[in-house]
Design an enzyme around this catalytic site. Structure first.
Site, mmCIF file in Angstrom:
data_model
loop_
_atom_site.group_PDB
_atom_site.id
_atom_site.type_symbol
_atom_site.label_atom_id
_atom_site.label_comp_id
_atom_site.label_asym_id
_atom_site.label_seq_id
_atom_site.Cartn_x
_atom_site.Cartn_y
_atom_site.Cartn_z
ATOM 1 N N HIS A 177 0.803 -1.228 0.000
ATOM 2 C CA HIS A 177 0.000 0.000 0.000
ATOM 3 C C HIS A 177 0.836 1.277 0.000
ATOM 4 C CE1 HIS A 177 -3.701 1.975 -0.424
ATOM 5 N NE2 HIS A 177 -3.311 2.846 0.467
ATOM 6 N N ARG A 205 -10.185 -10.316 -12.312
ATOM 7 C CA ARG A 205 -8.975 -9.733 -12.866
ATOM 8 C C ARG A 205 -7.992 -10.863 -13.168
ATOM 9 N NH1 ARG A 205 -5.748 -7.193 -7.640
ATOM 10 N NH2 ARG A 205 -4.152 -6.774 -9.188
ATOM 11 N N ARG A 206 -6.846 -10.567 -13.732
ATOM 12 C CA ARG A 206 -5.729 -11.497 -13.925
ATOM 13 C C ARG A 206 -6.170 -12.804 -14.532
ATOM 14 N NH1 ARG A 206 -2.259 -11.117 -8.397
ATOM 15 N NH2 ARG A 206 -1.094 -9.383 -9.208
ATOM 16 N N HIS A 209 -9.478 0.358 -11.202
ATOM 17 C CA HIS A 209 -9.146 1.348 -10.174
ATOM 18 C C HIS A 209 -7.688 1.806 -10.300
ATOM 19 C CE1 HIS A 209 -8.339 3.171 -6.305
ATOM 20 N NE2 HIS A 209 -7.462 2.223 -6.033
ATOM 21 N N PHE A 210 -6.753 0.854 -10.337
ATOM 22 C CA PHE A 210 -5.364 1.344 -10.336
ATOM 23 C C PHE A 210 -4.887 1.793 -11.719
ATOM 24 C CE2 PHE A 210 -4.506 -3.360 -10.129
ATOM 25 C CZ PHE A 210 -3.841 -3.494 -11.335
ATOM 26 N N HIS A 211 -5.694 1.497 -12.754
ATOM 27 C CA HIS A 211 -5.350 2.144 -14.023
ATOM 28 C C HIS A 211 -5.797 3.606 -14.024
ATOM 29 C CE1 HIS A 211 -4.209 -1.805 -15.515
ATOM 30 N NE2 HIS A 211 -3.531 -1.147 -16.427
ATOM 31 N N TYR A 241 1.481 5.020 -2.595
ATOM 32 C CA TYR A 241 1.703 6.416 -2.194
ATOM 33 C C TYR A 241 3.078 6.912 -2.629
ATOM 34 C CZ TYR A 241 -2.762 6.832 -0.119
ATOM 35 O OH TYR A 241 -4.112 6.917 0.022
#
Lengths: 166, 552, 48
Positions: free
Chosen positions: B222, B438-439, B373-375, B226
Site C-alpha cells: 500500500h 482480474r488477472r 481502479h489502479f489504471h 503512495y
C-alpha cells in the site's frame, strides 16, 4: 497554521462523510456480524481429509434441512473438487434452492486460490493451511459462475463451475 | 537570488536522464504487453510462439508498476534535490552506484520473466515458485533504491547543516518524506524476499509461511502506491502553481499533508487482505480505520489545488464563480496533462475508498474493478502528471526547448490517453461490479450466461487499450524529440514560490524525530498483535510449487 | 507561533481571506460524487 473558512467547512464535510462510512460498515461488521471472511481454523494442506468436511464423501452440497445447506470444496490447480456422484463421475455443478442459508467451506491442497461466485457476496481468498468459510443466503434465481479469482498458474482461467439457484 | 550551486550541470542531468531513459523504455515495452493482454482477453488474439498470457501479464505489471515508476521517480527527485539543496560530487558518485545496482537487478528479473521462469505476476504470491534469479533481481532493485534514499537524506541533512535554523525547501522536504516512506515500506518486502523467498527458491528452506509472506508484501504494497502518488503531489503543490502563473497556496498545508501520508499510508496493508483467512477481523477493521485517515491529506490536497487555481485566476481578473476555471492555461501541456491526471483522481480516489470499506470489499475484491481502479490512479493520475513533468524536465535536462508543435502534440496525447482510459477503465469498473475476475486469460467459464455478458466489456477494454497504445507511441515520439531533436535552448525549471506575505510555516512540521517516531508507533500498533497472532497460529509451511506456472 | 522569525511585517490588519467560493463548490461536488458512489456499491452489497 491558518485554515480558510471554506477549508474548514470542506474538512468537516469530508471527514464527516468518512466517519459516516466507517459507522455504517462498523455497525454491519460488529453488530450485524457481517464481517469479511476471516476464518481462523488451520488445516494440514497435505492431509485435508483429516478434517471431516473435506473427506471425499462430504464434498459438494450437503442438505442439513430445508433451510440450511453446506457446500464443501477442495481447490487445487486448476479445479474445484465437489465430490463424485454414485457412479463415480466428478460433480461439476452446485445446486441450491433459493432463500436457503448456505455455508461455504473451502480449502486448498496446493497454492493460493480465489473462491468467488460472481454476482454474490461470496468472494474469499483460499490459502494453503487455512479454511475459508462464509455463510450467506442466495436470494436470486438463476445460473451463477463460481470461479477462481486469484492467479494460481497457467490454467487459472479454466478453474470454474456453475452454481444453479432454483 | 540565483544560487550557482543549484544550477544543473552536465553531470547532474546525466544522472537524472539515466533513470528517465529506463523509465521510457519500460513504458514502450510494458505498454505493448498491455495491448496484447487486452486482445487476448477479448478472444481476438492467440499469442504466437508458445508465449503465455500470464507471462506478458507479469512483464506488464513488473515493468510498469515497479520499474517505470521507481526509475522516473528517482530521476525526477534527483533533479528536484539538485535544484533546491544541491548535490556534492561524492553524493553523485554514490547515486550512480545505486543506479547500477538497480539496473543489474532489473535486467536479471526481466530476463527471468522473458525465459518463462517467473510467470508469477508482480505480486509473486507464495507458494508459486519462480526461478531464484527473479527474487534476487527484485532484491537488488530494492537495495539499489535504498542508495537513492540515503543520498537524498544526506543532501537535505547537509543543507540543514549549512543553513542552520532555516526552513528546508518545500520540494526537498517532500522528496525526503517520500524516500522515508519508501525506505520504511520496502523493509517489509525486502524481509520477505531475502529471508523467505530466496532461501526457499534455492532449496535451502523446505517450506514458506504463506500468510506471513503475504502480510509482509502488503505492508509494502500500500505505501508503494503512495510512493507513486507523492511525486505527482509534489508537482501539483510546488510546480503547477508556477506553470499557471500563481503561488503556492499554503506551504504549511502542503507539508502537513505529506507528513500525514508518511504516518498513515503504511499501517494499512490489511485492507488488501480483507477476504483472507487467518487474520482477526477486528484488526482488519482497525487498519480500515487507519486507511480512512490517509484519505484526509488527499481531501486537503483537493482543496489546495482548486484554491491555487481560483486565487490565480481571480488575481488575473477573471471573475464569476468559475471564470478562473475557464481561463486556466488549458493549452499549456505542462498544465493540461497533470490537470487531467488530477481530475482522474476523483473517480480513482472514490474507488479506493470503496475498496477499503471492510465487508464491502467482497463486492470488488479480485474483480477487474480493481484493475480499473489502479489504471486510474497510477496509470492516469500519476502517469499523466509524470508526462506533464517530462514536457519541461526532459528539455531542461537535455538543454533543449519544448516547441509549440510538441506542446500541441502533447495536448493531443493527453486527450488520447483520457479517452482510451475512459473506455478501458470504465469497462473494467462495470465488468468488475458484475463479478468478472482480474488477472485472467480469455475464458468462457464453462459457457455461463454471466461470462458471456462480460465479453462485451472485454472488447471495450481492447478498444481502450488500443487507443492507449497510440497514446504511448505518441509519448515515446515526444520523449525522443525532447531528448534528442528539439531545438537547443533554455527551458524553464518551474519552481513555485510562496506569497510574499505568506504566513510562516510552523517549525514543528520539520520535527523529523516526531514524525518518524509516530510513524513507527502506528506501525507497531497496527501490526504487532495480529502479526504475532499469524505466526503463533501458523499452519504447516508450503513447499514450492513450480509446475503451475510452467517453471519445471 | 509568535516565537517564529517574522519573514515580513504584518503591515496592518489581518489579511483578508481570499474569495474561494468556486473552490468550495468544486470540492463539495467532489464530496457528493464520493458519497453517491459509495452508497451505490453499498446498495449492491446489501442487495446481494
Amino acid at each position: 497554521m491558518h485554515l480558510h473558512k471554506y477549508e474548514k467547512i470542506w474538512l468537516i464535510f469530508g471527514v464527516g462523510s468518512l466517519l459516516l462510512f466507517l459507522t455504517i460498515i462498523g455497525f454491519g461488521a460488529f453488530y450485524k456480524g457481517l464481517q469479511p471472511q476471516s476464518h481462523m481454523m488451520t488445516i494440514d494442506p497435505e492431509n485435508v481429509e483429516a478434517y471431516d468436511a473435506f473427506k471425499q464423501e462430504n464434498l459438494g452440497v450437503t442438505k442439513v434441512n430445508d433451510q440450511k445447506y453446506i457446500v464443501n470444496v477442495v481447490a487445487t490447480a486448476f479445479n474445484f473438487d465437489l465430490g463424485k456422484n454414485e457412479d463415480g463421475t466428478p460433480l461439476k455443478e452446485i445446486r441450491i434452492p433459493k432463500g436457503a442459508t448456505v455455508l461455504f467451506q473451502v480449502t486448498t491442497k496446493d497454492v493460493v486460490h480465489g473462491f468467488s461466485i460472481a454476482g454474490t457476496n461470496v468472494n474469499m481468498m483460499v490459502e494453503p493451511g487455512y479454511i475459508s468459510s462464509y455463510e450467506t443466503k442466495l436470494d436470486k434465481y438463476g445460473e451463477f459462475t463460481l470461479l477462481c479469482n486469484e492467479y494460481c498458474g497457467l490454467g487459472h482461467h479454466l478453474m470454474s463451475t456453475k452454481v444453479e439457484v432454483y | 537570488m540565483i544560487n550557482e550551486k543549484l544550477q544543473l550541470t552536465k553531470k547532474d542531468t546525466r544522472l537524472s536522464m539515466a533513470f528517465i531513459y529506463v523509465a521510457f523504455i519500460s513504458l514502450l515495452i510494458g505498454g505493448l504487453m498491455g495491448l496484447l493482454q487486452t486482445f487476448v482477453r477479448s478472444g481476438a488474439l492467440t499469442l504466437p510462439w508458445g508465449i503465455n498470457y500470464y507471462q506478458i501479464l507479469t512483464v506488464h505489471g513488473v515493468i510498469l508498476g515497479l520499474v517505470l515508476t521507481t526509475y522516473f521517480i528517482i530521476g525526477f527527485q534527483y533533479a528536484l534535490m539538485k535544484k533546491t539543496v544541491g548535490i556534492t560530487i561524492k553524493e553523485r558518485k554514490i547515486a550512480w552506484i545505486g543506479f547500477w545496482i538497480m539496473l543489474v537487478g532489473t535486467i536479471m528479473t526481466a530476463v527471468t520473466i522473458l525465459l518463462g521462469k517467473a510467470s508469477v505476476l508482480y505480486t509473486f504470491y507464495a507458494p508459486l515458485k519462480a526461478h531464484p534469479a527473479f527474487y534476487i533481481g527484485l532484491a537488488l532493485v530494492i537495495i539499489g533504491s535504498w542508495v537513492a534514499c540515503f543520498v537524498n537524506f544526506h543532501q537535505l541533512f547537509r543543507w540543514k547543516k549549512d543553513n542552520k535554523g532555516e526552513k528546508s525547501p518545500l520540494l526537498a522536504f517532500m522528496v525526503v518524506i517520500n524516500m522515508l516512506l519508501w525506505l520504511i515500506a520496502t523493509l517489509g518486502v525486502a524481509a520477505t524476499v531475502i529471508i523467505q523467498f530466496i532461501p526457499w527458491s534455492l532449496g535451502y528452506a523446505e517450506t514458506i509461511n504463506v500468510l506471513v509472506s503475504r502480510t509482509l508484501f502488503w505492508y509494502f504494497g500500500h505505501p508503494l502506491v503512495y510512493f507513486w502518488l507523492l511525486p505527482a503531489y509534489m508537482a501539483w503543490y510546488a510546480i503547477i502553481p508556477k506553470v499557471i502563473g500563481g503561488k503556492i497556496f499554503s506551504d504549511s498545508l502542503a507539508r502537513l499533508s505529506f507528513v500525514l501520508f508518511l504516518m498513515f499510508s503504511i499501517p494499512v496493508g490489511f485492507h488488501h487482505q480483507l477476504t483472507e483467512p487467518g487474520i482477526d477481523p477486528t484488526w482488519k477493521f482497525i487498519q480500515v480505520v487507519l486507511t480512512f485517515m490517509v484519505i484526509i491529506p488527499s481531501l486537503l490536497t483537493a482543496f489546495s489545488m482548486f484554491a491555487t487555481f481560483e486565487i490565480t485566476g481571480r488575481r488575473k481578473g477573471f471573475t464569476g464563480l468559475f471564470g478562473w476555471f475557464k481561463h486556466l492555461p488549458w493549452k499549456d501541456v505542462r498544465f493540461f496533462a497533470p490537470m487531467i491526471g488530477m481530475l482522474a483522481f476523483i473517480p480513482a480516489g472514490t474507488g479506493g475508498i470503496i475498496n477499503a470499506s471492510h465487508q464491502l470489499n467482497a463486492v470488488v475484491h479480485n474483480t477487474i474493478w480493481v484493475t480499473g481502479h489502479f489504471h486510474l490512479t497510477v496509470a492516469t493520475t500519476v502517469i499523466l502528471t509524470f508526462f506533464g513533468v517530462s514536457y519541461w524536465l526532459v528539455p531542461v535536462l537535455t538543454g533543449r526547448k519544448l516547441t509549440k508543435k510538441i506542446n500541441n502534440l502533447g495536448l493531443i496525447q493527453t486527450v488520447v490517453w483520457a479517452v482510451g482510459m475512459s473506455f478501458m477503465s470504465g469497462s473494467m469498473h462495470i465488468a468488475g461490479l458484475l463479478g468478472a475476475p482480474r488477472r485472467s486469460a480469455y475464458s468462457t467459464y464453462g459457457g455461463t450466461e454471466q461470462a458471456s455478458d462480460w465479453i462485451g466489456y472485454q472488447i471495450g477494454q481492447a478498444i481502450g487499450g488500443s487507443i492507449l497504445f497510440i497514446g504511448i507511441l505518441l509519448m515515446i515520439y515526444i520523449f525522443i524529440n525532447l531528448a534528442f531533436f528539439a531545438p537547443k535552448g533554455n527551458e524553464e525549471f518551474p519552481l513555485a514560490e510562496e506569497e510574499k506575505d505568506a504566513e510562516p510555516t510552523p517549525k514543528f512540521l520539520e520535527n523529523w524525530k516526531l514524525w518518524i517516531g509516530l510513524t513507527v508507533v502506528l506501525i507497531l500498533f497496527a501490526y504487532t498483535i495480529p502479526f504475532i497472532d499469524i505466526i503463533v497460529h501458523s499452519p504447516a509451511g508450503s513447499p514450492p510449487f513450480d509446475w503451475p506456472i510452467g517453471n519445471q | 507561533m509568535s516565537d517564529l522569525p517574522k519573514k515580513n511585517k504584518h503591515s496592518s490588519l489581518q489579511k483578508e481571506d481570499p474569495n474561494l467560493r468556486g473552490t468550495l463548490i468544486s470540492v463539495l461536488l467532489l464530496g457528493t460524487f464520493i458519497a453517491v458512489s459509495w452508497f451505490g456499491v453499498f446498495a449492491i452489497f446489501v442487495s446481494r
